[in-house]
Design a protein around this motif. Structure first.
Motif, mmCIF file in Angstrom:
data_model
loop_
_atom_site.group_PDB
_atom_site.id
_atom_site.type_symbol
_atom_site.label_atom_id
_atom_site.label_comp_id
_atom_site.label_asym_id
_atom_site.label_seq_id
_atom_site.Cartn_x
_atom_site.Cartn_y
_atom_site.Cartn_z
ATOM 1 N N SER A 193 -5.977 7.267 3.515
ATOM 2 C CA SER A 193 -6.447 6.011 2.917
ATOM 3 C C SER A 193 -7.497 5.347 3.787
ATOM 4 N N LEU A 213 -3.373 3.917 -13.772
ATOM 5 C CA LEU A 213 -3.879 3.662 -12.426
ATOM 6 C C LEU A 213 -5.270 3.053 -12.488
ATOM 7 N N ASP A 214 -5.504 2.072 -11.671
ATOM 8 C CA ASP A 214 -6.802 1.401 -11.612
ATOM 9 C C ASP A 214 -7.650 2.058 -10.522
ATOM 10 N N TRP A 215 -8.315 3.174 -10.892
ATOM 11 C CA TRP A 215 -9.162 3.897 -9.945
ATOM 12 C C TRP A 215 -10.486 4.205 -10.622
ATOM 13 N N GLU A 247 -12.400 5.449 -0.732
ATOM 14 C CA GLU A 247 -12.769 5.539 -2.145
ATOM 15 C C GLU A 247 -11.917 6.540 -2.913
ATOM 16 N N GLY A 250 -12.770 6.206 -10.019
ATOM 17 C CA GLY A 250 -13.189 7.598 -10.022
ATOM 18 C C GLY A 250 -12.906 8.323 -11.322
ATOM 19 N N SER A 297 0.830 -1.209 0.000
ATOM 20 C CA SER A 297 0.000 0.000 0.000
ATOM 21 C C SER A 297 0.862 1.256 0.000
ATOM 22 N N ARG A 342 0.961 4.145 -2.958
ATOM 23 C CA ARG A 342 0.734 5.581 -2.739
ATOM 24 C C ARG A 342 1.898 6.398 -3.292
ATOM 25 N N VAL A 347 1.378 6.645 -7.023
ATOM 26 C CA VAL A 347 0.324 7.613 -7.326
ATOM 27 C C VAL A 347 0.855 9.032 -7.148
ATOM 28 N N THR A 405 -10.579 13.040 -5.374
ATOM 29 C CA THR A 405 -11.880 12.438 -5.095
ATOM 30 C C THR A 405 -12.886 12.911 -6.137
ATOM 31 N N THR A 406 -14.020 12.259 -6.162
ATOM 32 C CA THR A 406 -15.055 12.617 -7.133
ATOM 33 C C THR A 406 -16.095 13.565 -6.550
ATOM 34 N N LEU A 454 -8.339 8.503 -4.295
ATOM 35 C CA LEU A 454 -7.025 8.173 -4.844
ATOM 36 C C LEU A 454 -6.000 8.985 -4.061
#
Length: 447
Positions: free
Chosen positions: A271, A247-249, A276, A251, A219, A223, A226, A290-291, A278
């Protein structure tokens, strides 16, 4: 009232003829120069005044009657401005009403009295805020160097002068105060003084949980990756569209995102708090995408900077916004969002002190020096005039002065600085000078 008198740093005196009733509670401090301020009082206030409007025995009688009818706690009279000593008529009237009178020398500003009362009333909240400000940087540093939970707790214990216990679930040791740490166990406090406030213990527990989570090397490495990619996008070395491929996200499918920046080392905390999102660890800060806008981030007790919602193609500029907002947040000690980036104060806060120094030196320092030497109030008048958006009548009302007096002071400011407070361009220059003076004052107080 007695606590205010006993505070050595305030140095307030009590006249022999007005020494009774010091056990009255104080709800707040109210500063006024009105003869009858009763309509602004709610009861229990310590009314601070230098007595500019108390020139006759009748003035003193009206003032004391108004305070008694409004159930004020007492009077704090500042000598050296309007009077060299407390008017005898005021002392007589206050004694008749049972109102205690405190005397503040010229070296004791009313702001110190107000601050003491506020801290006395909000003591626990202020203590938590101060302890949090001391703890968070050290705990973040412990996270960054991958310290164990025991090392983190020892760091917190050294700062707070106590000892923390961490027991696995079902094996809790006896402790004076404890809190559950989900997935970890029980965090307990032991010490000889007062136990930490629950909010402070919860903060430490959150860091303990994050420390335990840092054992997941994968993890942490994810990070960091990212964070590297987001930094490349910010520097325009990587197209935002490429993030979805690297990246597998989920959002990224939302189309719009918001970015936030946090102190370095906060990745594990974020985290857990926002599973939810990134989250990326960069060398100098932590980035999160974030979304949706975040409205609950203050619960983490960390300064943070937030961008507006932007299309994914503009995520690089959003990261830049968040970085600037974080810089402001770290100076102010609180969350800064996009709405606060569009203010003059925020713009000035981003400029180095050297660029603002001429405004303070040429426009504010001459006024402050004159105020110090002659006891005038040019800086206060200028500040009130700018706050009133250049209205002479509103300024006069706020300062309890005649409009002609305000006009005369503004003319004197023009003589001293060569800049006209009635000119809009010069008003902006004066506002910048006051901002620079205030910032220098905060830095001096912090030092």
């Amino acid at each position: 009232m007695r606590a205010v008198v006993d505070a050595l740093r305030l140095g307030l005196a009590v006249p022999d003829v007005a020494s009774g009733h010091l056990d009255r509670p104080i709800s707040w401090a109210h500063i006024t120069e009105m003869r009858d301020p009763s309509r602004y009082l709610r009861g229990g206030e310590l009314v601070c005044t230098v007595g500019l409007s108390l020139q006759t025995p009748q003035d003193c009688r009206t003032f004391a009657d108004a305070l008694a009818n409004a159930a004020a706690a007492g009077v704090c009279f500042g000598i050296g401005d309007g009077h060299d000593e407390v008017p005898a008529a005021l002392l007589d009237q206050c004694r008749r009403h049972g109102l205690p009178v405190l005397v503040a020398s010229p070296s004791v500003p009313f702001s110190d009295v107000s601050r003491f009362i506020a801290e006395y009333e909000l003591g626990s909240e202020i203590a938590v805020a101060r302890a949090t400000n001391a703890l968070v940087p050290e705990l973040l540093s412990a996270l960054r160097r991958h310290a164990s939970a025991r090392e983190l707790l020892d760091t917190a214990g050294q700062l707070l002068g106590c000892y923390f216990l961490l027991a696995p679930d079902g094996e809790a040791e006896p402790a004076t105060v404890s809190v559950d740490v989900p997935g970890v166990g029980s965090l307990g406090w032991m010490g000889g003084g007062d136990p930490p406030e629950p909010a402070l213990l919860d903060l430490i527990a959150r860091f303990v949980r994050a420390t335990q989570g840092e054992r997941d090397v994968e993890s942490a490495l994810a990070r960091e990756r990212v964070g590297q990619l987001l930094s490349l996008v910010e520097r325009r070395m990587l197209l935002p569209d490429a993030l979805g491929q690297l990246l597998d996200w989920p959002g990224f499918a939302a189309g719009e995102v918001t970015c936030s920046a946090w102190p370095a080392g906060a990745g594990a905390l974020l985290s857990m708090a926002f599973p939810e999102a990134l989250v990326g660890d960069a060398p100098d800060l932590c980035l999160m995408v974030t979304t949706q806008s975040l409205d609950v981030t203050d619960d983490l007790s960390l300064p943070s900077g937030h961008s507006a919602m932007v299309p994914l193609t503009e995520v690089g500029s959003a990261i830049g916004q968040a970085r600037i907002a974080l810089d402001l947040a770290q100076r102010r000690g609180r969350r800064v969002g996009p709405d606060q980036l569009s203010t003059l104060d925020s713009l000035l806060d981003q400029l180095p002190p050297a660029q603002l120094a001429p405004f303070r030196q040429q426009l504010i320092d001459p006024l402050a020096e004159m105020d110090r030497r002659r006891g005038t109030q040019h800086v206060r008048t200028l500040r009130a005039f700018l706050s009133a958006n250049g209205s002479l009548s509103d300024t006069a009302k706020d300062l309890y002065l005649h409009t002609n007096t305000v006009r005369h002071r503004l003319a004197r400011i023009l003589e001293l600085t060569g800049r006209d407070p009635l000119n809009r361009n010069d008003q902006s220059a004066f506002a910048i000078g006051l901002h620079a003076a205030d910032r220098d004052g905060r830095r001096a107080s912090a030092g």
